[in-house]
Design a protein around this motif. Structure first.
Motif, short mmCIF file in Angstrom:
data_model
loop_
_atom_site.label_atom_id
_atom_site.label_comp_id
_atom_site.label_asym_id
_atom_site.label_seq_id
_atom_site.Cartn_x
_atom_site.Cartn_y
_atom_site.Cartn_z
N GLY A 1 -52.45 3.95 -23.70
CA GLY A 1 -53.01 3.24 -24.85
C GLY A 1 -52.47 1.83 -24.93
O GLY A 1 -52.58 1.18 -25.97
N GLY A 2 -51.90 1.34 -23.83
CA GLY A 2 -51.52 -0.07 -23.75
C GLY A 2 -50.09 -0.37 -24.15
O GLY A 2 -49.72 -1.52 -24.32
N THR A 3 -49.26 0.65 -24.30
CA THR A 3 -47.87 0.39 -24.64
C THR A 3 -46.97 1.23 -23.74
O THR A 3 -47.46 2.01 -22.92
N SER A 4 -45.66 1.04 -23.84
CA SER A 4 -44.73 1.83 -23.03
C SER A 4 -43.63 2.37 -23.93
O SER A 4 -43.44 1.88 -25.04
N LEU A 5 -42.91 3.35 -23.42
CA LEU A 5 -41.85 3.95 -24.22
C LEU A 5 -40.78 2.91 -24.57
O LEU A 5 -40.25 2.91 -25.68
N ASP A 6 -40.51 2.00 -23.63
CA ASP A 6 -39.54 0.92 -23.88
C ASP A 6 -39.90 0.10 -25.11
O ASP A 6 -39.03 -0.32 -25.87
N ASP A 7 -41.20 -0.16 -25.25
CA ASP A 7 -41.66 -1.04 -26.32
C ASP A 7 -42.14 -0.28 -27.55
O ASP A 7 -42.66 -0.89 -28.49
N LEU A 8 -42.01 1.05 -27.51
CA LEU A 8 -42.59 1.85 -28.60
C LEU A 8 -41.78 1.66 -29.87
O LEU A 8 -40.60 2.02 -29.94
N ARG A 9 -42.43 1.09 -30.87
CA ARG A 9 -41.75 0.84 -32.14
C ARG A 9 -41.86 2.03 -33.06
O ARG A 9 -42.62 2.96 -32.81
N TYR A 10 -41.04 1.99 -34.13
CA TYR A 10 -41.12 3.01 -35.17
C TYR A 10 -42.54 3.00 -35.73
O TYR A 10 -43.14 1.94 -35.94
N TYR A 11 -43.12 4.18 -35.95
CA TYR A 11 -44.49 4.32 -36.43
C TYR A 11 -45.51 3.74 -35.45
O TYR A 11 -46.51 3.14 -35.83
N ALA A 12 -45.24 3.95 -34.14
CA ALA A 12 -46.22 3.64 -33.10
C ALA A 12 -46.33 4.86 -32.19
O ALA A 12 -45.44 5.72 -32.19
N CYS A 13 -47.42 4.95 -31.41
CA CYS A 13 -47.62 6.12 -30.56
C CYS A 13 -48.18 5.72 -29.20
O CYS A 13 -48.68 4.61 -29.02
N LEU A 14 -48.05 6.64 -28.25
CA LEU A 14 -48.62 6.43 -26.92
C LEU A 14 -48.93 7.77 -26.28
O LEU A 14 -48.36 8.80 -26.66
N GLY A 15 -49.83 7.73 -25.29
CA GLY A 15 -50.09 8.92 -24.49
C GLY A 15 -49.10 8.99 -23.36
O GLY A 15 -48.74 7.97 -22.75
N MET A 16 -48.58 10.20 -23.07
CA MET A 16 -47.67 10.39 -21.93
C MET A 16 -48.10 11.65 -21.20
O MET A 16 -48.95 12.40 -21.67
N ARG A 17 -47.50 11.86 -20.02
CA ARG A 17 -47.81 13.06 -19.24
C ARG A 17 -46.67 14.07 -19.34
O ARG A 17 -45.50 13.71 -19.24
N PHE A 18 -47.08 15.33 -19.52
CA PHE A 18 -46.17 16.45 -19.35
C PHE A 18 -46.75 17.22 -18.15
O PHE A 18 -47.71 17.97 -18.31
#
Lengths: 122, 384
Positions: B169-186
């Motif tokens: 969704g255009g972001t990374s875990l490094d840049d993930l701010r409080y109250y933000a989200c992203l898709g990741m793989r399990f």
């Protein structure tokens, strides 16, 4: 089904009592498991005359408050001040260092053997 | 009453959890010790099953306009892959629920109500959707929600989940701010990861399709173990949120409470407008606008106990008489615990405005005795 010490007797309210003179009273591991972490104890006063089956104090855990019943009648001769200061003892050693009070027994309520109590507690 | 079981129910039983009914669900109250689980979250990490929470998808070209109408917040202004804490109110301004809404794709939103209110919120949203080009669907049955909370949470997440720019969704875990989200793989699966929580610590909430919930739970337990992660139950969750000064629906919030009563007036966007700039008439607006200007009848405050005995929900907040006894009632406790982190009792209470100032010395009627408490700014605990 849990094992409870066979040298003790038990009340349906989940207290235990030994056969000492004076007798020592505490709460069972089953009660402690249901209560969660004990954070505050209110115990009867030394010298108080208490009646079997009556409410003589409170056991407060992180989540709830429960009444403490006495399984026997008699005169309170000692309370466990160490447990009052460190109520977690009731969780870690309910049948040992977490005992609650000592009483000169003058009469008994209904008491169960370890086996009967195990069936009651389930 | 029959209770619903989490997709992780068998895991909890195998871990020896003490289960309790909560919001119609059979959920873990604790696994071993409330205090140990609470401390693990403050010092390392805790793993929570939150599958009892609701999950409502809102999609369609008018999704943002619909949410602006149905909820108190401004969702047209919410950027993609961001989340917002909000409330849904009745016409009279009373709170039907507090919830988090995630903007997780183009014209795609995901609302997370409390378990006990999931049906109420769904019904209200469906009613309010009339006239909007939007689809409102309950998708909670297909999803499990697992939270990793605590200072080691990010390291643990990296052990178990992998980043994939295709689905992030255009972001990374490094840049993930409080109250933000992203898709990741399990593994091969896609999960939605949000940096949100209810503990006052850094942490993540992870939505996973139900068939993969057990595998993710086990992977997080195993991957987190070297970091000190333990499974944590609702008892720890409650004491953690209370230390963090966060309200709980049913305690601090209900249909007789407005967001202003609960000190959450900032989330009510009275000035939100339609695309053409005209004021937007959202549900409850008139009542909330009036309430925002009126003098409050009661104020939600924090209380710090100076004695040892905790206050509990429903206990009276009182003045103390000259001889230290319970005096006139000036409020009611809504939540209270012995704070595991601070070592003294803490509570939230609604009190009369004249006794709401920080430092005001009051008492709580603890079963007939006046236990001393002092009005204290919240949160009680703020992470270092």
């Amino acid at each position: 089904m849990a094992d409870y010490p066979s040298n003790l007797r038990y009340s349906v309210e989940h207290e235990w009592i030994d056969d000492g003179t004076p007798a020592t009273v505490g709460v069972t591991s089953y009660a402690v498991e249901a209560l969660g972490d004990v954070v505050y104890l209110e115990l009867p006063e030394v010298g108080a005359e208490i009646e079997a089956g009556s409410v003589v104090g409170e056991i407060e855990s992180t989540k709830s408050v429960s009444e403490l019943y006495t399984p026997v009648s008699g005169k309170v001769v000692e309370v466990n001040e160490t447990a009052v200061d460190d109520p977690a003892l009731v969780n870690t050693e309910p049948f040992g260092a977490g005992w609650l009070f000592k009483i000169e027994v003058s009469g008994e309520g209904q008491l169960l053997s370890a086996e009967e109590y195990a069936q009651h507690a389930g | 009453m029959t209770t619903t079981k989490s997709p992780l129910h068998d895991e909890h039983v195998a871990l020896g959890a003490h289960l309790t009914e909560f919001g119609g669900w059979d959920m873990p109250l604790r696994y071993t010790s409330d205090l140990a689980e609470h401390r693990a979250v403050r010092e390392a990490a805790g793993l929570f099953d939150l599958s009892h929470m609701g999950g409502i998808s809102v999609t369609g070209p008018e999704a943002a306009a619909f949410l602006d109408h149905a909820l108190v917040g401004n969702f047209s202004a919410l950027r993609p892959m961001r989340a917002r804490y909000t409330m849904i109110c009745a016409d009279d301004g009373g709170v039907l629920d507090d919830l988090i809404v995630y903007h997780n794709g183009t014209d795609e939103y995901f609302a997370v109500p409390n378990a006990a209110n999931a049906d109420t919120v769904l019904v209200a949203l469906l009613e309010r959707a009339a006239g909007f080009d939007v689809a409102v669907r309950d998708i909670s049955a297909g999803l499990a929600l697992i939270a990793v909370q605590g200072p080691r949470a990010e390291e643990i997440l990296r052990e178990v989940l992998t980043e994939d720019a295709e689905i992030s969704g255009g972001t990374s875990l490094d840049d993930l701010r409080y109250y933000a989200c992203l898709g990741m793989r399990f593994g091969e699966e896609i999960v939605l990861v949000a940096r949100t929580g209810y503990t006052g610590e850094d942490g993540f909430e992870i939505w996973v399709d139900t068939p993969h919930a057990v595998a993710l739970w086990r992977a997080l337990l195993a991957g987190g173990e070297p970091y000190g992660l333990v499974p944590a139950g609702l008892a720890a969750r409650d004491s953690l949120r209370l230390e963090a000064g966060m309200p709980l629906y049913g305690n601090e919030l209900d249909t007789t409470t407005t967001p202003y009563d609960a000190g959450a007036g900032r989330i009510v966007k009275l000035d939100k407008t339609s695309d053409d700039g005209t004021p937007l008439e959202f549900v409850g607006r008139d009542a909330l606008a009036a309430r925002s200007e009126a003098d409050p009848e009661r104020v939600l405050v924090g209380l710090r106990g100076t004695g040892r005995r905790p206050a509990r929900s429903g206990y009276a907040v009182v003045r103390t008489t000259d001889d230290g006894e319970v005096g006139e009632q000036v409020g009611t406790v809504t939540s209270g615990v012995p704070s595991p982190t601070l070592g003294h009792p803490i509570a939230m209470a609604y009190v009369r405005p004249e006794v709401a100032a920080d430092g005001t010395e009051l008492a709580v009627d603890v079963r007939g005795r006046a236990e001393p408490f002092v009005v204290t700014a919240m949160p009680f605990y703020r992470r270092g």
